[in-house]
Design a protein around this motif. Structure first.
Motif, PDB file in Angstrom:
ATOM      1  N   PRO A  81       0.825  -1.218   0.000  1.00  0.00           N
ATOM      2  CA  PRO A  81       0.000   0.000   0.000  1.00  0.00           C
ATOM      3  C   PRO A  81       0.854   1.261   0.000  1.00  0.00           C
ATOM      4  O   PRO A  81       1.983   1.274   0.504  1.00  0.00           O
ATOM      5  N   TYR A  83       0.393   4.961   1.418  1.00  0.00           N
ATOM      6  CA  TYR A  83      -0.435   5.799   2.282  1.00  0.00           C
ATOM      7  C   TYR A  83      -0.049   7.268   2.111  1.00  0.00           C
ATOM      8  O   TYR A  83       1.132   7.622   2.130  1.00  0.00           O
ATOM      9  N   GLN A 138      -3.635   4.479  -0.906  1.00  0.00           N
ATOM     10  CA  GLN A 138      -4.585   4.344   0.197  1.00  0.00           C
ATOM     11  C   GLN A 138      -4.726   5.725   0.860  1.00  0.00           C
ATOM     12  O   GLN A 138      -3.993   6.049   1.791  1.00  0.00           O
TER      13      GLN A 138
END
Length: 457
Positions: A81, A83, A138
């Motif tokens: 992911p 972020y 994300q």
């Protein structure tokens, strides 16, 4: 918790720090190195770690020196992911697709100059690589503490630097790391002030302007108005290299706020940057992140992004047509350090004119064309040709989106007690000055990391 410093350690660009904690590997930023041709060649080098072995990537904000190698990281094996704050996620496609287009253009030009038998130059990454990387985003809101990996928690706080810029708080192994990202100055227009934080076991603090304090913004804005007045009487154009994210929006803010005082209706104002035009639209979508004063200006007349004589020039043909204007134009174009982009074409037409004015409103890294002009070069090379610098050159440093020495120290002094400190994102001269000031005040011996250094928290 261990921190490995791999980028923006002894220089301003190329932000990249690897954190090992709770059995996981979290990368903070993955930025592009900017500056001379030799420095930028380092972007293609192998990463000093295995991208496939990373568990998470956290991005502080959308400037290319903090996100510019993300598609390359994914291309070379990172599958986890990514972020970042929601507004940064909104800006990233704009920034990275533009970066991919520039890389493709650079490769095409290089291949035209290759001799027979030499292997072709490949771009660092393509628009397809960008699209693949964006699928791993994300987005997170400010001020929400989330567990991103077992035993690892993350929160993003407003850094006040550009839209979506974040201070990173990371908890793991019973320790807390704070990474400032890039901090904005207090009382700057549009965005809120950087969030104060009280506790940390280690702080990674940017130091871009660690050796100086900015002029007061009021006097800086007055100087900008005087430049436009002088340029009008000189019957020339004004060329402003500006970063598409942050500086361009602030300039338009001041144009709206001083519309009548600066008599801007007599000028033709051009935003000659397809990327900046898209960024303006992104800012328009995130009024909730503006400070109260900015919301009032945005709701007033004229609105900064809808000035009656502001014209965007998205196509190449529209941009080229600006070169036929000899006077009365304010041209805002990328890149901010004049190391690429459309501003170079306007420099070729205007640098040799004594009636023209060039206004630098942001940091100019070592090795860039902007730095050479600011340092007083009388001749510069652009696209293989030499140009005499006759235009009047102005450095309006008070519009910086970075906190100055005073602001950096004030932000650090919110920690109680003062935690261990590592200074990143700054040239050594700036880091040493900031370390000296903090050492005198608090007895803290700041670490000045270099690439490959490791700290244990």
């Amino acid at each position: 918790m261990r921190v490995h410093f791999h980028g923006a350690a002894g220089m301003v660009t190329g932000s990249m720090h690897l954190v090992e904690a709770a059995g996981h590997r979290v990368l903070l930023d993955c930025g592009m190195i900017q500056g001379s041709r030799e420095l930028e060649a380092l972007n293609a080098a192998e990463f000093p770690f295995d991208p496939a072995a990373l568990d998470a990537l956290v991005l502080s904000h959308a400037h290319i020196d903090h996100i510019g190698r993300v598609p390359l990281l994914v291309k070379r094996g990172y599958r986890g992911p990514i972020y970042t704050q929601a507004a940064t996620a909104d800006l990233m496609p704009i920034m990275l697709l533009d970066s991919a287009a520039l890389a493709a253009g650079d490769a095409e030009r290089a291949n035209r100059e290759r001799r027979n038998g030499e292997p072709p130059v490949e771009p660092l990454y393509t628009s397809h690589d960008v699209q693949v990387a964006l699928r791993q985003l994300q987005p997170l809101p400010y001020d929400a503490r989330s567990e991103i990996l077992p035993g690892v928690e993350l929160a993003l706080r407003d850094a006040g630097h550009i839209l979506g810029s974040a201070i990173v708080e990371l908890w793991a192994d019973g320790r807390k790391l704070v990474f400032s990202g890039d901090l904005g100055p207090r009382a700057a227009p549009i965005l809120r002030d950087p969030t104060p934080i009280a506790e940390a076991d280690l702080v990674l603090l940017e130091s871009t302007y660690g050796d100086r304090n900015h002029r007061e913004r009021a006097s800086t804005v007055a100087e900008l108005g005087q430049i436009f007045e002088d340029a009008w009487h000189d019957r020339g154009n004004v060329c402003i290299p500006a970063f598409a994210v942050g500086r361009t929006q602030e300039l338009l803010y001041w144009f709206a706020a001083h519309w009548e005082q600066w008599q801007l209706a007599r000028w033709r104002i051009f935003l000659d940057s397809p990327m900046a035009s898209k960024v303006v639209a992104a800012y328009d979508r995130h009024h909730d992140l503006f400070d109260e004063r900015a919301r009032r200006v945005w709701n007033g007349r004229p609105s900064p992004f809808r000035l009656p004589n502001l014209r965007a020039t998205p196509t190449r043909e529209e941009s080229v047509a600006l070169n036929r204007i000899g006077a009365g134009a304010i041209i805002i174009a990328g890149s901010g350090m004049a190391n690429g982009g459309r501003i170079l074409h306007h420099f070729k037409q205007n640098l040799g004119r004594r009636e023209a004015h060039v206004v630098f409103v942001g940091y100019q890294a070592e090795g860039t064309l902007g730095r050479r002009i600011v340092d007083g070069a009388r001749w510069v090379r652009i696209h293989g040709h030499d140009y005499h610098v006759h235009a009047r050159v102005h450095t309006v440093g008070g519009l910086s989106a970075h906190a100055d020495q005073r602001g950096l120290i004030e932000w650090y002094e919110h920690f109680d007690p003062p935690p261990p400190l590592a200074l990143v994102h700054g040239e050594d001269k700036a880091r040493e000055a900031l370390a000296g000031e903090i050492g005198e005040r608090h007895g803290i011996v700041a670490t000045l990391p270099h690439p490959g250094m490791r700290l244990t928290v």
